[in-house]
Motif scaffolding. Structure first.
Motif, PDB file in Angstrom:
ATOM      1  N   CYS A 206       2.200  -3.026  -0.655  1.00 18.58           N
ATOM      2  CA  CYS A 206       2.120  -1.730   0.268  1.00 18.58           C
ATOM      3  C   CYS A 206       0.917  -1.221  -0.397  1.00 18.58           C
ATOM      4  O   CYS A 206      -0.321  -0.904   0.521  1.00 18.58           O
ATOM      5  CB  CYS A 206       3.193  -1.108   0.933  1.00 18.58           C
ATOM      6  SG  CYS A 206       4.512  -1.329   2.111  1.00 18.58           S
ATOM      7  N   CYS A 207       0.996  -0.941  -1.452  1.00 19.99           N
ATOM      8  CA  CYS A 207       0.091  -0.198  -2.637  1.00 19.99           C
ATOM      9  C   CYS A 207      -1.264  -1.610  -2.733  1.00 19.99           C
ATOM     10  O   CYS A 207      -2.372  -0.745  -2.798  1.00 19.99           O
ATOM     11  CB  CYS A 207       0.391   0.407  -3.881  1.00 19.99           C
ATOM     12  SG  CYS A 207       1.916   1.206  -3.695  1.00 19.99           S
ATOM     13  N   LEU A 208      -1.206  -2.613  -2.829  1.00 18.63           N
ATOM     14  CA  LEU A 208      -2.502  -3.430  -2.769  1.00 18.63           C
ATOM     15  C   LEU A 208      -2.457  -3.754  -1.995  1.00 18.63           C
ATOM     16  O   LEU A 208      -3.816  -4.034  -1.628  1.00 18.63           O
ATOM     17  CB  LEU A 208      -1.524  -4.793  -3.721  1.00 18.63           C
ATOM     18  CG  LEU A 208      -1.186  -4.693  -4.814  1.00 18.63           C
ATOM     19  CD1 LEU A 208      -0.340  -6.186  -5.152  1.00 18.63           C
ATOM     20  CD2 LEU A 208      -1.980  -4.042  -6.183  1.00 18.63           C
ATOM     21  N   VAL A 209      -1.835  -4.170  -0.396  1.00 20.22           N
ATOM     22  CA  VAL A 209      -3.207  -4.086   0.961  1.00 20.22           C
ATOM     23  C   VAL A 209      -3.440  -2.291   1.076  1.00 20.22           C
ATOM     24  O   VAL A 209      -4.914  -2.587   1.720  1.00 20.22           O
ATOM     25  CB  VAL A 209      -1.510  -3.722   1.549  1.00 20.22           C
ATOM     26  CG1 VAL A 209      -2.360  -3.644   2.520  1.00 20.22           C
ATOM     27  CG2 VAL A 209      -1.021  -5.828   1.464  1.00 20.22           C
ATOM     28  N   GLY A 210      -2.772  -0.868   0.878  1.00 18.63           N
ATOM     29  CA  GLY A 210      -3.272   0.212   0.837  1.00 18.63           C
ATOM     30  C   GLY A 210      -4.805  -0.078  -0.199  1.00 18.63           C
ATOM     31  O   GLY A 210      -6.309   0.545   0.045  1.00 18.63           O
ATOM     32  N   ALA A 211      -4.951  -0.218  -0.802  1.00 26.29           N
ATOM     33  CA  ALA A 211      -6.001  -0.569  -2.459  1.00 26.29           C
ATOM     34  C   ALA A 211      -6.858  -1.126  -1.650  1.00 26.29           C
ATOM     35  O   ALA A 211      -8.307  -0.694  -1.264  1.00 26.29           O
ATOM     36  CB  ALA A 211      -5.119  -0.370  -2.900  1.00 26.29           C
ATOM     37  N   ALA A 212      -6.783  -2.488  -1.383  1.00 30.90           N
ATOM     38  CA  ALA A 212      -7.698  -3.454  -0.397  1.00 30.90           C
ATOM     39  C   ALA A 212      -8.207  -2.414   0.359  1.00 30.90           C
ATOM     40  O   ALA A 212      -9.122  -3.088   1.136  1.00 30.90           O
ATOM     41  CB  ALA A 212      -6.620  -4.839  -0.133  1.00 30.90           C
ATOM     42  N   GLY A 213      -7.622  -2.528   1.424  1.00 28.63           N
ATOM     43  CA  GLY A 213      -8.244  -1.471   2.114  1.00 28.63           C
ATOM     44  C   GLY A 213      -9.003  -0.040   2.842  1.00 28.63           C
ATOM     45  O   GLY A 213     -10.382  -0.318   3.186  1.00 28.63           O
TER      46      GLY A 213
END
Length: 221
Positions: A206-213
Motif C-alpha cells: 500500500c505504501c509503495l503504491v501510494g508512493a508511485a501515485g
C-alpha cells in the motif's frame, strides 16, 4: 485582497493544522519530566510558528521576485514537495518488509524552555516539504497579486491557524496539567513508546503504491 482568497487560504491552513509531527512535539514536551514542561511546549510552539511564517515569506518573496517565472517556480516547488512525500512513503513501505523494533520517542537532553524553539523549528521545517496545503496557499497568494504588504499578514494568519491545535493543547496543559498528562500518557503508550513492528507485506505494498501515485502527481502537477 478578496474574501474568496482569505477563505481559501484559511481552509488550507486548517487542513495543514492537522500536522501530527508538530502536535506530537507539543504533547511530548508536556509529558517531559523537566520542571517546566508547559514552558518548553510554549517555546516549541513559538518555534513552529516562526518557521511556518519565515519559510512561507521566503518562498513567497522568491516567487514574487521571479515575476514572469513565477508559475514555473511554483510548479517546481510543488513538485519537490510531492517528490519528498513519495520518497517518505516508499521508505516507510520498504521498512515494513521486515520486522523491526521502533525506538521510543524521547525528548533530547538539550531541550529547555528556550532551546525548545529550536526543536520546533527542526521538526516543523523537516515536515514542511510534505505540507501540500502550504504551497497551494502560497501559490494562491502569489496569483492574487496582493503584494508583500498584503501577503505577509495573510501568511502570518496562516501560521497562526497552523499552530492552533498546538495552542489549544498548550492551554489545556497549562490549565489542567495532571489530567491532560494522564490522557497523553495513554496516547504515548500506543504511538510513542518502544514497539515491535512485525513484517507486513500488504501495508508495504500500500505504501509503495501510494508512493508511485504521489510521484506521478508530482510530475503532472
Amino acid at each position: 485582497m478578496t474574501s474568496v482568497l482569505l477563505i481559501g487560504v484559511a481552509g488550507l491552513a486548517m487542513l495543514d493544522a492537522l500536522n501530527p509531527a508538530t502536535i506530537a512535539g507539543v504533547a511530548l514536551l508536556l509529558l517531559a519530566p523537566g520542571a517546566h514542561p508547559v514552558r518548553m511546549a510554549a517555546g516549541f510552539t513559538v518555534g513552529a510558528y516562526l518557521t511556518v511564517l519565515g519559510l512561507g515569506a521566503l518562498v513567497y518573496l522568491g516567487a514574487d521576485a521571479a515575476s514572469g517565472a513565477v508559475d514555473s517556480g511554483l510548479t517546481w516547488v510543488r513538485r519537490t514537495a510531492f517528490t519528498v512525500a513519495a520518497l517518505t512513503l516508499a521508505v516507510a513501505g520498504l521498512r515494513r518488509l521486515r520486522s523491526r523494533v521502533r525506538p521510543a520517542v524521547t525528548v533530547p537532553t538539550w531541550v529547555n524552555p528556550f532551546s525548545a524553539a529550536g526543536l520546533g523549528f527542526l521538526m516543523t521545517g523537516a515536515d514542511l516539504p510534505n505540507a501540500f496545503p502550504y504551497f497551494l496557499a502560497i501559490e494562491r497568494i502569489v496569483n492574487a497579486d496582493v503584494g508583500p504588504t498584503g501577503a505577509l499578514p495573510i501568511l502570518a494568519g496562516y501560521a497562526l491557524v497552523y499552530c492552533l491545535p498546538c495552542l489549544l493543547l498548550l492551554v489545556a496543559g497549562a490549565l489542567y496539567g495532571d489530567r491532560v498528562r494522564r490522557r497523553l500518557d495513554g496516547l504515548y503508550a500506543r504511538i510513542g513508546a518502544e514497539k515491535e513492528q512485525p513484517r507486513s507485506v500488504p501495508l508495504a505494498v500500500c505504501c509503495l503504491v501510494g508512493a508511485a501515485g504521489v510521484m506521478a502527481v508530482a510530475f503532472t502537477a
